[in-house]
Design a protein around this motif. Structure first.
Motif, PDB file in Angstrom:
ATOM      1  N   THR A  69       0.841  -1.194   0.000  1.00 34.76           N
ATOM      2  CA  THR A  69       0.000   0.000   0.000  1.00 34.76           C
ATOM      3  C   THR A  69       0.877   1.245   0.000  1.00 34.76           C
ATOM      4  OG1 THR A  69      -1.721  -1.165   1.214  1.00 34.76           O
ATOM      5  CG2 THR A  69      -1.808   1.227   1.227  1.00 34.76           C
ATOM      6  N   THR A  70       0.684   2.125  -1.009  1.00 32.77           N
ATOM      7  CA  THR A  70       1.444   3.374  -1.079  1.00 32.77           C
ATOM      8  C   THR A  70       0.749   4.425  -0.231  1.00 32.77           C
ATOM      9  OG1 THR A  70       2.150   2.867  -3.331  1.00 32.77           O
ATOM     10  CG2 THR A  70       2.371   5.150  -2.603  1.00 32.77           C
ATOM     11  N   PRO A  71       1.458   5.026   0.731  1.00 37.60           N
ATOM     12  CA  PRO A  71       0.804   6.016   1.593  1.00 37.60           C
ATOM     13  C   PRO A  71       0.395   7.261   0.818  1.00 37.60           C
ATOM     14  CG  PRO A  71       3.170   5.966   1.993  1.00 37.60           C
ATOM     15  CD  PRO A  71       2.866   4.810   1.092  1.00 37.60           C
ATOM     16  N   ALA A  72      -0.651   7.899   1.279  1.00 37.56           N
ATOM     17  CA  ALA A  72      -1.159   9.108   0.633  1.00 37.56           C
ATOM     18  C   ALA A  72      -0.249  10.293   0.943  1.00 37.56           C
ATOM     19  CB  ALA A  72      -2.572   9.400   1.115  1.00 37.56           C
ATOM     20  N   PRO A  73      -0.193  11.281   0.036  1.00 39.07           N
ATOM     21  CA  PRO A  73       0.634  12.466   0.293  1.00 39.07           C
ATOM     22  C   PRO A  73      -0.009  13.373   1.342  1.00 39.07           C
ATOM     23  CG  PRO A  73      -0.607  12.749  -1.727  1.00 39.07           C
ATOM     24  CD  PRO A  73      -0.867  11.345  -1.266  1.00 39.07           C
ATOM     25  N   THR A  74       0.814  14.183   1.973  1.00 36.40           N
ATOM     26  CA  THR A  74       0.329  15.201   2.916  1.00 36.40           C
ATOM     27  C   THR A  74       1.041  16.515   2.614  1.00 36.40           C
ATOM     28  OG1 THR A  74       2.016  14.768   4.604  1.00 36.40           O
ATOM     29  CG2 THR A  74      -0.009  13.452   4.705  1.00 36.40           C
ATOM     30  N   CYS A  75       0.433  17.622   3.048  1.00 34.64           N
ATOM     31  CA  CYS A  75       1.089  18.920   2.875  1.00 34.64           C
ATOM     32  C   CYS A  75       0.653  19.879   3.979  1.00 34.64           C
ATOM     33  CB  CYS A  75       0.796  19.533   1.506  1.00 34.64           C
ATOM     34  SG  CYS A  75      -0.924  20.019   1.242  1.00 34.64           S
ATOM     35  N   VAL A  76       1.554  20.802   4.299  1.00 32.94           N
ATOM     36  CA  VAL A  76       1.283  21.854   5.278  1.00 32.94           C
ATOM     37  C   VAL A  76       1.842  23.153   4.705  1.00 32.94           C
ATOM     38  CG1 VAL A  76       1.710  22.726   7.602  1.00 32.94           C
ATOM     39  CG2 VAL A  76       1.400  20.260   7.223  1.00 32.94           C
ATOM     40  N   LEU A  77       1.054  24.237   4.769  1.00 31.44           N
ATOM     41  CA  LEU A  77       1.500  25.547   4.299  1.00 31.44           C
ATOM     42  C   LEU A  77       1.034  26.598   5.299  1.00 31.44           C
ATOM     43  CD1 LEU A  77       2.824  27.259   2.044  1.00 31.44           C
ATOM     44  CD2 LEU A  77       0.542  27.444   1.004  1.00 31.44           C
ATOM     45  N   THR A  78       1.975  27.389   5.805  1.00 34.52           N
ATOM     46  CA  THR A  78       1.635  28.440   6.769  1.00 34.52           C
ATOM     47  C   THR A  78       2.282  29.757   6.348  1.00 34.52           C
ATOM     48  OG1 THR A  78       3.537  27.917   8.178  1.00 34.52           O
ATOM     49  CG2 THR A  78       1.453  26.800   8.675  1.00 34.52           C
ATOM     50  N   ALA A  79       1.691  30.866   6.787  1.00 36.89           N
ATOM     51  CA  ALA A  79       2.236  32.206   6.531  1.00 36.89           C
ATOM     52  C   ALA A  79       2.505  32.877   7.873  1.00 36.89           C
ATOM     53  CB  ALA A  79       1.255  33.033   5.715  1.00 36.89           C
ATOM     54  N   ASN A  80       3.703  33.443   8.014  1.00 40.69           N
ATOM     55  CA  ASN A  80       4.069  34.100   9.275  1.00 40.69           C
ATOM     56  C   ASN A  80       4.860  35.385   8.979  1.00 40.69           C
ATOM     57  OD1 ASN A  80       4.393  34.459  12.058  1.00 40.69           O
ATOM     58  ND2 ASN A  80       6.397  33.434  11.998  1.00 40.69           N
ATOM     59  N   PRO A  81       4.302  36.521   9.365  1.00 37.10           N
ATOM     60  CA  PRO A  81       2.969  36.689   9.958  1.00 37.10           C
ATOM     61  C   PRO A  81       1.892  36.582   8.898  1.00 37.10           C
ATOM     62  CG  PRO A  81       4.000  38.817   9.661  1.00 37.10           C
ATOM     63  CD  PRO A  81       5.027  37.802   9.237  1.00 37.10           C
ATOM     64  N   SER A  82       0.700  36.312   9.355  1.00 32.20           N
ATOM     65  CA  SER A  82      -0.403  36.176   8.409  1.00 32.20           C
ATOM     66  C   SER A  82      -1.063  37.516   8.106  1.00 32.20           C
ATOM     67  CB  SER A  82      -1.445  35.202   8.966  1.00 32.20           C
ATOM     68  OG  SER A  82      -1.927  35.664  10.218  1.00 32.20           O
ATOM     69  N   VAL A  83      -0.699  38.572   8.879  1.00 34.37           N
ATOM     70  CA  VAL A  83      -1.203  39.933   8.629  1.00 34.37           C
ATOM     71  C   VAL A  83       0.006  40.865   8.555  1.00 34.37           C
ATOM     72  CG1 VAL A  83      -2.643  41.828   9.461  1.00 34.37           C
ATOM     73  CG2 VAL A  83      -3.341  39.443   9.868  1.00 34.37           C
ATOM     74  N   ILE A  84       0.090  41.584   7.462  1.00 34.52           N
ATOM     75  CA  ILE A  84       1.210  42.515   7.301  1.00 34.52           C
ATOM     76  C   ILE A  84       0.687  43.869   6.840  1.00 34.52           C
ATOM     77  CG2 ILE A  84       2.856  40.678   6.732  1.00 34.52           C
ATOM     78  CD1 ILE A  84       2.598  41.566   3.775  1.00 34.52           C
ATOM     79  N   VAL A  85       1.501  44.874   7.073  1.00 35.10           N
ATOM     80  CA  VAL A  85       1.222  46.199   6.520  1.00 35.10           C
ATOM     81  C   VAL A  85       1.788  46.234   5.108  1.00 35.10           C
ATOM     82  CG1 VAL A  85       1.680  48.679   6.736  1.00 35.10           C
ATOM     83  CG2 VAL A  85       1.254  47.291   8.785  1.00 35.10           C
ATOM     84  N   LYS A  86       1.052  46.833   4.249  1.00 37.20           N
ATOM     85  CA  LYS A  86       1.493  46.893   2.854  1.00 37.20           C
ATOM     86  C   LYS A  86       2.929  47.386   2.782  1.00 37.20           C
ATOM     87  CE  LYS A  86       0.231  48.820  -1.642  1.00 37.20           C
ATOM     88  NZ  LYS A  86      -0.731  49.687  -2.396  1.00 37.20           N
ATOM     89  N   GLY A  87       3.712  46.612   2.026  1.00 36.05           N
ATOM     90  CA  GLY A  87       5.123  46.944   1.893  1.00 36.05           C
ATOM     91  C   GLY A  87       6.003  46.050   2.743  1.00 36.05           C
ATOM     92  N   ASN A  88       5.421  45.378   3.722  1.00 39.55           N
ATOM     93  CA  ASN A  88       6.198  44.456   4.550  1.00 39.55           C
ATOM     94  C   ASN A  88       6.176  43.053   3.936  1.00 39.55           C
ATOM     95  OD1 ASN A  88       6.777  46.537   6.281  1.00 39.55           O
ATOM     96  ND2 ASN A  88       5.199  45.982   7.788  1.00 39.55           N
ATOM     97  N   THR A  89       6.842  42.114   4.575  1.00 41.20           N
ATOM     98  CA  THR A  89       6.946  40.749   4.032  1.00 41.20           C
ATOM     99  C   THR A  89       6.374  39.719   5.002  1.00 41.20           C
ATOM    100  OG1 THR A  89       9.152  40.418   4.964  1.00 41.20           O
ATOM    101  CG2 THR A  89       9.018  41.337   2.723  1.00 41.20           C
ATOM    102  N   SER A  90       6.070  38.542   4.430  1.00 38.25           N
ATOM    103  CA  SER A  90       5.622  37.377   5.211  1.00 38.25           C
ATOM    104  C   SER A  90       6.387  36.156   4.703  1.00 38.25           C
ATOM    105  CB  SER A  90       4.115  37.161   5.054  1.00 38.25           C
ATOM    106  OG  SER A  90       3.709  35.989   5.729  1.00 38.25           O
ATOM    107  N   THR A  91       6.614  35.209   5.586  1.00 38.64           N
ATOM    108  CA  THR A  91       7.338  33.985   5.214  1.00 38.64           C
ATOM    109  C   THR A  91       6.357  32.824   5.085  1.00 38.64           C
ATOM    110  OG1 THR A  91       9.356  34.713   6.320  1.00 38.64           O
ATOM    111  CG2 THR A  91       9.126  32.347   5.869  1.00 38.64           C
ATOM    112  N   LEU A  92       6.368  32.199   3.905  1.00 37.72           N
ATOM    113  CA  LEU A  92       5.559  30.996   3.680  1.00 37.72           C
ATOM    114  C   LEU A  92       6.425  29.770   3.986  1.00 37.72           C
ATOM    115  CD1 LEU A  92       3.837  31.891   0.267  1.00 37.72           C
ATOM    116  CD2 LEU A  92       2.935  32.209   2.587  1.00 37.72           C
TER     117      LEU A  92
END
Length: 271
Positions: A169-192
């Motif tokens: 049996t081949t295991p099913a794939p999984t994925c996780v995606l997060t953004a930090n911070p999830s709220v930014i002021v325009k012009g700032n950055t976030s890390t995925l």
């Protein structure tokens, strides 16, 4: 030769016929005979009395026949037992338990044969076995049909049993995606930050195909959206299935500029 001994008494006659084989009585027969002159004998008539009948012995010359063949008991012609005639062997049973296994597991082959075979073999992979009633363990990697062959000088017979092997049996794939911070002021950055398992390929919105060092990989990407944005990580699993996961970045406008004007003196003198 056995004889049948019949003894008559004054009131009745009792006849016993005993057939014996190896000391076992196989039949008993009783006979009752009533004589018409019994009354005369009891009252002193001329009939036989008082023990005379007890002395009458009649020998039956008929032999007792052995129902299993050969001559009569106690001598006589006819052949007795001899060496049994050989027969071809046969498979009484040949089974596998369990009949279905996962790859890497094992099953037990069990057998019972009859007919006094001189050779017993199981193929493939098992070879010659030495017991008429036995078992052995096998671990096939694919579905396999086992054939047992039994033989002697008279003939041979074969029987089969199958062990089914379930594919891994081949295991099913999984994925996780997060953004930090999830709220930014325009012009700032976030890390995925992303992580996948059992993946053959993965793509991320705005970045295209991600470089996967293995089926289980992780990484980060920096984003600076000008407006609120949603990012999607799409993963193709090694089992052929595709899954997705998402993360969002909320972009806010910077606060409006504020200016303050003050005077050190509210009233000035002329001149």
């Amino acid at each position: 030769m056995k004889s049948i001994l019949t003894i008559f008494n004054q009131e009745k006659a009792l006849s016993k016929i005993a057939l014996a084989l190896g000391g076992v009585v196989t039949a008993v027969m009783f006979g009752l005979f009533v004589f018409p002159n019994v009354a005369d004998a009891l009252v002193g008539g001329s009939g036989p009395c008082c023990g005379e009948w007890n002395d009458w012995i009649i020998w039956n010359p008929e032999p007792v026949i052995n129902p299993w063949g050969g001559g009569g008991f106690g001598g006589g012609g006819g052949g007795g037992g001899g060496t049994p005639t050989p027969v071809a062997p046969s498979c009484v049973s040949f089974t596998s338990s369990p009949s279905s296994i996962n790859e890497g597991d094992s099953a037990t082959l069990s057998w019972l044969v009859a007919g006094n075979p001189t050779s017993i073999s199981i193929s493939p992979s098992v070879g010659t076995v030495s017991t008429f009633n036995g078992s052995t363990t096998v671990s096939p990697t694919v579905t396999t049909t086992y054939t047992m062959t039994v033989s002697n000088s008279v003939g041979s017979a074969t029987c089969q049993t199958t062990v089914s092997v379930n594919p891994p049996t081949t295991p099913a794939p999984t994925c996780v995606l997060t953004a930090n911070p999830s709220v930014i002021v325009k012009g700032n950055t976030s890390t995925l930050s992303w992580q996948v398992t059992n993946a053959s390929s993965a793509t991320l919105t705005g970045f295209g195909n991600l470089s996967l060092s293995s089926a289980n990989a992780s990484g980060t990407k920096t984003v600076s959206p000008s407006s609120t944005s949603s990012y999607t990580l799409s993963v193709l699993g090694t089992n052929g299935n595709t899954i997705t996961c998402t993360a969002g970045v909320l972009v806010t406008l910077p606060p409006a500029p504020v200016c303050t004007l003050t005077a050190d003196k509210l009233v000035l003198e002329q001149g």
